[in-house]
Write an enzyme that holds these catalytic residues in place. Structure first.
Site, short mmCIF file in Angstrom:
data_model
loop_
_atom_site.label_atom_id
_atom_site.label_comp_id
_atom_site.label_asym_id
_atom_site.label_seq_id
_atom_site.Cartn_x
_atom_site.Cartn_y
_atom_site.Cartn_z
N ARG A 1 36.01 69.92 16.00
CA ARG A 1 36.30 68.97 16.64
C ARG A 1 36.29 69.29 18.23
O ARG A 1 36.15 70.42 18.56
CB ARG A 1 37.76 68.24 16.45
N CYS B 1 30.62 69.59 25.81
CA CYS B 1 30.79 69.83 27.29
C CYS B 1 31.15 68.97 28.16
O CYS B 1 30.65 67.54 27.95
CB CYS B 1 29.44 70.21 27.62
N GLU C 1 43.64 65.16 22.50
CA GLU C 1 44.06 66.53 22.60
C GLU C 1 43.01 67.10 23.59
O GLU C 1 42.41 68.37 23.06
CB GLU C 1 44.50 67.31 21.50
N GLU D 1 42.61 68.59 7.30
CA GLU D 1 44.12 68.41 7.38
C GLU D 1 44.49 67.62 6.12
O GLU D 1 45.46 66.81 6.24
CB GLU D 1 44.23 67.33 8.57
N LYS D 2 43.99 67.72 4.84
CA LYS D 2 44.30 67.12 3.99
C LYS D 2 45.80 67.55 3.35
O LYS D 2 46.43 66.75 2.72
CB LYS D 2 43.19 67.32 2.72
N PHE D 3 46.36 68.57 3.85
CA PHE D 3 47.56 69.09 3.39
C PHE D 3 48.64 68.73 4.53
O PHE D 3 49.64 69.29 4.64
CB PHE D 3 47.66 70.17 2.66
N HIS D 4 48.18 68.13 5.75
CA HIS D 4 49.01 67.94 6.82
C HIS D 4 49.85 66.73 6.55
O HIS D 4 49.46 65.78 5.95
CB HIS D 4 48.12 67.59 7.90
N GLU E 1 52.48 62.06 18.53
CA GLU E 1 52.33 62.46 17.35
C GLU E 1 53.50 63.40 16.76
O GLU E 1 53.89 63.99 17.77
CB GLU E 1 51.05 63.55 17.03
N CYS F 1 28.02 73.31 33.74
CA CYS F 1 29.18 73.62 34.30
C CYS F 1 29.34 74.81 35.28
O CYS F 1 29.99 74.68 36.28
CB CYS F 1 30.25 74.30 32.97
N CYS G 1 28.49 76.49 30.25
CA CYS G 1 27.10 76.24 30.17
C CYS G 1 26.49 76.27 31.58
O CYS G 1 27.30 76.17 32.43
CB CYS G 1 26.70 74.92 29.33
#
Lengths: 678, 678, 678
Positions: free
Chosen positions: A110, A114, A149, A357-360, A309, A164, A161
């Site tokens: 994620r 740019c 975030e 994140e299935k176990f978050h 969060e 930038c 790049c």
């Protein structure tokens, strides 16, 4: 407060369950049972909102918002730029980040875009505007949440790049006007680093320049600027058809992005809090860390913020992830509120079935529905928040002390070389902040550019860089009666990391002349005596000379600089300035600041000494609050120990929740929070 | 057994010495002295067999094979794809691997080829066919050896070139048919990872996707598929003119390649065993490690295997490389045979003069010819193997217990995030396997897809992934009287790492409902009491609820989950299922499995308690063995201690080698092996 | 000595302060106060000397040289190739290095150029010639200083660009003539690494070849060759209009560049010394390290050298950087002189305001001008050096012992695999050298190609590679009465890392036949008894057999090789050879070498036992010195302890500085140096 509520809820990802209508229905039912009144939708939903370029599917989202609305649940609506859909990266690979090694990322993960990319901006704006148009006036949509975030991506969070690089050069031109100015500011003649063409400037890179600290600090500034600019551009898009306020979720002590810059773009501060509870039986370091971040977030806009969060049980990304012990979920939730949060939100409502994140931790686990300890913990928080709504309305914390915490100083002091390479600015700031925390005296964490008015005590540990105007501001602060504390390796360089060559800029205020700094090995550690007790002087030991009139409160006891000052006091105008020459330990800081608090006339809201592990904060009715605020201040008393605590000598208070009168002695359960009022 | 022999010999590289005829002659003479009856030729010989593209030189090889034949020495003939000649990589750089960072390798090292590359396949097949034609019917050539340690190359062993990406997409299309299916299996809506075009799929990469565990586990499957396909294509080439069986040398606990997939291509399992003897005075952990690998290799095809490589003295590639202490070479050689190997082969016959493995142990060193301790050790093994031939003919081990060891589970459980990131599947399996080893009760290490028939006890530690059909198989196994043991973090996900959301798939069999898993810090370690003794519960502590009828044998003693079960037993059909909720230590596992063995009616071949450091295995006449098998089973008793051991209570046995009667008490030298029969 | 002076001064960078004329003026004034008589100009000044391609600005430099000349200060003039200006890297990116991963560097840092690049050479030569023309005959310019710390750049210091690959192949062709020769020398048939075209050769790379040690050692040789060639080409340029001698500053134990090769190009050895003082209260390890480097530098050309850089206070690039304690600056300065340096030079005269080295110690700090402890320390050194000039004129150290320290052996022994991978050649050499240091007996550190004539004792620890001719030279040395000491893992391979296969090349001289080498774990550590005391045998334990007539002085006491020799003595011709089979500790080496010194008739200049922490060196009038040399030798007595020391039994000496008579007992302050003469 939003519409008079303390928000309770969190990230909700129904798009992962669209083919399970029974799950979607259960969600609403269990939210009600859990006292959830607000969820965040749309974070990472781009691929579902716009499954093909220019083809939008908002039906599922509208259905969910409406269904939530029927259940009386508010919605924070996110723009989905936190993750790029595959059709986008496939067609426009130039929208992905280039890392500092010069390599373009592949699709995936994620935050992989740019911040400069025109095509990225064009695509997300088109979507944002549509979201704005369709949902910007929905009754139960209350807040825009921009992206996720920001900056929390690969390595340094920055894109390197060509676009930038160009933007960086443009930013530099605007800042320095001429290459001569730039070369002077960066001390370019060292190692023949004189730029003779703007195109010679390149971002810091492991296979190129990383030794030029002037370049590095400017690059970091530019990166913050560019991220903020990206955020602003999304804000413009969502505000096109909507008057709702905007936020974006910040992270704890996040080095890559100067939140003092980014805060200028947004309306409401929010952040994601993940302390590492239960790392040790002594929870104080983590509690201090969390409080410091709350204090930082609150201080950014001097007002209430949102806990966006947090995790109701355990996260999944640490080396090991302990379950929250009973009481800790309630305590850490109220800790946020006690420090000024008007919400307790979670990532995530329901654990997904697959991927990273299935176990978050989540309110709902894969199995057992609501029949879990976690669900019950969450429901209790919901209930208690609901009950507290009235007495917290329009209240906020108003500290009389501040600790300087400045991103540019952070970058500069850790990027420079010498006297030691392992300086940890956050660790140092936390040590000083902890002295406040233990005493139950609240402090803001503020940047160097912020006004010092209204504070009685300002502490500036490891304040290496003095940005333009800072020294004068401190002078005025002390002249006017302020109490100022600073340490070794402060006031060494200016904005572009050039050393001061005349005098220390605060020589007169501090009353000392610095000569050299020892970074001794453990075998050569020094010590000093303060108020009859001996403390270690380690890692950084400045050798300074007191000026005439400066009071030397303590001196080194060993080695060739025995007798040189470790703690000094200088009166300047109506105020006083203290200098601490060496790094010591918590025992020293505790005693030292006790004196400071006394001198500054600061005491905690209960006016008592606190047992170890207990801290307190106070929310008072906010000046200028629009609406019906509470009439009284409330005091949060928090016990972070795994055993009961007893506070005595506190006079008569009332428990704000059950009305019980607390007289003289307050008994607290382990891991618990009591809320008192007069 | 091949032609009724226990093979003794190893890798022989005469091509390095072609200009030293006296060395070549000495080789044959000393092989005879060392009791060598089989060598492996041709591994890494490509550059000498085909010095220019399409120009072959097999004369030297033919000469050697014939010369060996004259001396009665058999030959395993390898295809030389393990290392590419420079003319090949120069002309066809596309045949070299691309690493996960997207970079094409330069020439050099070994195993440096793309498993998909058509040109690589074309070139090696042309050579393989020629080898097949010329040597496939030679009398003393007995076995084809395909390539070398497949997959044992750079980083993850996989090639990420464009051709491999294409092949991966093709494999996915075949598996999933539609992108919808793929997106569902990979939980693609998380972080907007929805694929809308097959070309969007890319292998996991550090600068791209690594967070999507469904993709990762499928990529690993594809890589095993592709390596197996490469192996199959070489097999087709060598079988063109030859009916000889084929093998390829496997490696110990080699994660990059699922041997349960690759085994389907080959006829005979062989592997390379390099335990780290003498790391500690306690040799048991290494002995267990070696036995576990032997048991794994044997179980792959449920029959005898070949020890293809081992070192007669010290290897050269560890941080430090101790010499094998007297006795250890014999003991570790017989350990292989005792677990089902029909050979003891070495890498290498003679140390080369230069390059990477010049100090890797060999039968012959650079100096001193046969006048070395190592040579004498080897000759003794040769002699003893020769003497054992008759009594081992047609025998193999037939365990009544199995430990599940599954590659796909290995990948999945270590790639997932949470409850802790440092899970070590092999370490966990070894701990359970060790309980069997210490009791002298043999166990197969089998994958989840293998049948459970014939076992009385199956243990499945850390069995995170339940592949399709697995739960039902276990149900039937227990229903039919089997005894099943499993642990925390088992049965969490399906084949593509999607969490189960209804119930734990073995809820009925195990009789428990899992709720949450704590991964406590050391300070928060828990404990439990089992049969009157206390054991630690550390690192992973599942909190589960017993169902009605489930017997709770032990509970946590501390923290908020005190009282929750640590060990449970549930009767199901004719059998029983045990659940262990927390990670503990070897002391616990030892005691726990002692009970299991008793319940399962399992005892070791001698029917006695074994002293620490001693284990035993048994080879019995193999059902369906073609040829004249031995009539009796033989028992291998191995003492891995650096001191003598005494076994008592074992009844009357006969030493299979010297005929001595062993009655009641068996005395063993340190580091030694005795072979008993009835 | 240059013009009869002990040089005192250091790197001076006025180009950083050209817009501060008051600073420039203060510099001259304070140099005079500090007793500075020589500075180095021009290091890293390219961008200021040639601000645009082909446009030169030497005025500022001429002004400074003249101004320094007026003040009686000499100048060492550097060529500025140590850092490339941005106009150069922008226009000619091909002049920058390519790292071993194949990636071209970006501009920045220093030392960032390709040693082969024609354009780099062309540009720097043009500038160098101009410098030569304008300054080569200036009266106060005394020495050319080529570039800076050659090779001290990214990773392995080498460039891997196409031009360097070409040059490497050319170098190989010249060395090997045919690929057949090369393949034989590199043992190319191992892993099919046979080269059939010169273009197949590529430098070692992590994504290519790194396992072929013959290639690796030749690549390292080539890199040294290429750097030396670059240096030579600059020398030609500066010598075009100038007869001045040249130097270039070497670094401590710098592995990337064989100084025995580079020394051939230059006239005077100089080096940069940065011991890590005050890491521990025991300063002996660092003092030994510094002495060893001084001894190495002195031995390169068997004569006086220059200390080109050292720091007057603390450096800025270590993890932590302690201030030099009082006395240490004087002591470490005189340590250099005592070992043969004719200078004490600093990096740097004045701390710059910005960039990477702004906190690197300097004579002048940012604040306080000359009112610093550091400045006073420097001025004292200046004064003392001035006073010592006469008695040191024309003197140099002339050791009778040597320790072999050879770059090619260093590369080979650390690059090879087995018996252990963590061999540290420098650490091993330092341990042996320390035995000399503690006894106050000086030793040269010399390469294997150097003559052994004139030495009575030669020690060759971990002498793995025997270069062509070495074994014969040692034979003659021992035959003629020399005493030779060597250890385990010596004499294993020839120049291209091919193992010897007949005998150990010094079997006759050493009187032993090596069989195998154990690299035991700590638990299996061995021991031996020597002269009645027990010592550990650890990490490397060779098992060797004594030949007839060889005296076994000590044997292993444990394990299967108990009884095998650890220390042997063999008489050969007029001399003796000692073999040490195992790595032991300093206690053993101290005792062992005490015997060696006695046998070799070596004693220190005072003829006494030295207390711990004290060492001595002696400078005697140099044979063939042109000019008026001192008449007597002088003895430097150095106390590196943090407490006073007392030496007794030393007869009658005179303090060379204050004339005081020292009789029998010499008392020394902590961290101090006394200089005695007869």
């Amino acid at each position: 407060m939003f519409k008079g509520k303390l928000l309770h809820g969190g990230d909700y990802n129904p798009e992962q369950w669209l083919d399970c209508p029974e799950i979607l229905e259960e969600d609403i039912r269990l939210m009600e049972e859990a006292g959830v009144n607000c969820v965040t939708l749309g974070v990472f939903s781009w691929a579902v909102l716009e499954p093909e370029e220019g083809v939008y599917d908002f039906n599922w989202l509208e259905e969910r918002i409406d269904r939530l609305g029927e259940a009386g649940i508010q919605v924070i609506l996110a723009t989905p730029s936190g993750a790029m859909p595959h059709w986008l990266t496939q067609k426009y690979p130039e929208a992905m980040q280039v890392q500092e090694n010069g390599k373009r990322n592949l699709p995936g993960k994620r935050h992989n875009f740019c911040y400069t990319s025109p095509v990225m901006r064009e695509k997300i704006h088109a979507l944002d505007e549509r979201l704005s148009e369709q949902f910007g006036k929905k009754e139960n949509v209350i807040l825009w949440h921009i992206s996720n975030e920001l900056g929390g991506n690969f390595s340094d969070g920055a894109c390197h790049c060509k676009l930038c690089q160009e933007a960086f050069r443009g930013w530099l031109k605007k800042k320095y006007k001429t290459l001569d100015n730039l070369n002077r500011a960066w001390w370019g003649r060292f190692w023949s680093h004189v730029y003779t063409d703007w195109n010679q400037v390149h971002s810091p890179a492991p296979h190129g320049e990383w030794s030029m600290t002037g370049l590095t600090v400017d690059w970091r500034r530019f990166v913050s600027e560019q991220m903020s600019d990206f955020c602003r551009s999304e804000i413009q898009a969502v505000k096109k058809y909507s008057d709702l306020p905007v936020t974006t979720n910040f992270m704890a002590f996040f080095k890559n992005l100067d939140y003092n810059r980014l805060k200028q773009e947004i309306d409401i501060i929010s952040w994601d809090s993940y302390p590492f509870w239960h790392k040790s039986k002594d929870e104080v370091p983590e509690a201090v860390w969390a409080s410091a971040n709350h204090s930082l977030m609150r201080a950014l806009k001097k007002g209430p913020f949102l806990l966006m969060e947090s995790v109701p049980s355990a996260v999944n990304w640490r080396e090991y992830n302990p379950l929250k012990r009973p009481g800790m979920h309630m305590l850490s939730s109220l800790q946020a509120v006690g420090h000024g949060s008007d919400s307790v939100q979670y990532f995530q409502w329901r654990k997904g079935r697959g991927a990273y994140e299935k176990f978050h931790g989540a309110v709902l686990d894969h199995l057992n529905g609501k029949n879990t300890r976690t669900f019950r913990d969450v429901a209790e928080v919901g209930e208690r928040l609901y009950a507290l709504t009235e007495c917290l309305k329009g209240t906020v914390n108003v500290p009389k002390a501040a600790v300087i915490f400045d991103w540019e100083n952070w970058w500069a002091v850790e990027d420079t070389t010498g006297p030691r390479l392992d300086l940890d600015y956050v660790e140092c700031v936390l040590a000083h902040y902890r002295a406040f925390w233990e005493a139950g005296i609240e402090a803001d964490l503020i940047g160097m550019d912020e006004p010092l008015d209204g504070y009685r005590l300002v502490s500036a540990p490891l304040n290496y860089m003095y940005k333009s105007g800072y020294a004068n501001k401190v002078k005025r602060f002390v002249e006017n009666g302020g109490l100022y504390v600073t340490t070794y390796f402060s006031g060494a360089v200016d904005d572009t990391d050039l050393c001061f060559t005349e005098n220390h800029p605060l020589e007169d205020v501090l009353g000392i002349v610095p000569e050299e700094i020892d970074a001794p090995s453990e075998e050569f550690a020094n010590s000093f005596s303060y108020q009859g007790r001996e403390y270690p002087a380690v890692r950084m030991c400045a050798v300074v000379h007191p000026k005439e009139g400066t009071e030397v409160l303590s001196v080194y006891e060993k080695d060739f600089y025995a007798g040189a000052p470790v703690v000094t006091r200088n009166s300047y105008g109506e105020g006083q300035a203290f200098f601490i020459a060496a790094q010591s330990d918590m025992d020293f800081l505790r005693v030292f600041y006790r004196d400071m608090f006394q001198k500054a006339g600061l005491q905690n809201a209960l006016g008592i000494e606190l047992p170890y592990g207990v801290t307190i904060t106070e929310r008072v009715p906010q000046k200028g609050y629009k609406g019906q605020a509470a009439e009284e201040g409330v005091v949060f008393v928090m016990n972070f120990r795994h055993e009961p605590a007893e506070l005595s000598g506190l006079g008569e208070w009332k428990d704000a929740e059950n009305g019980e009168i607390v007289s003289s002695v307050l008994r607290m359960e382990k891991l618990s929070c009591r809320i008192l009022t007069k």
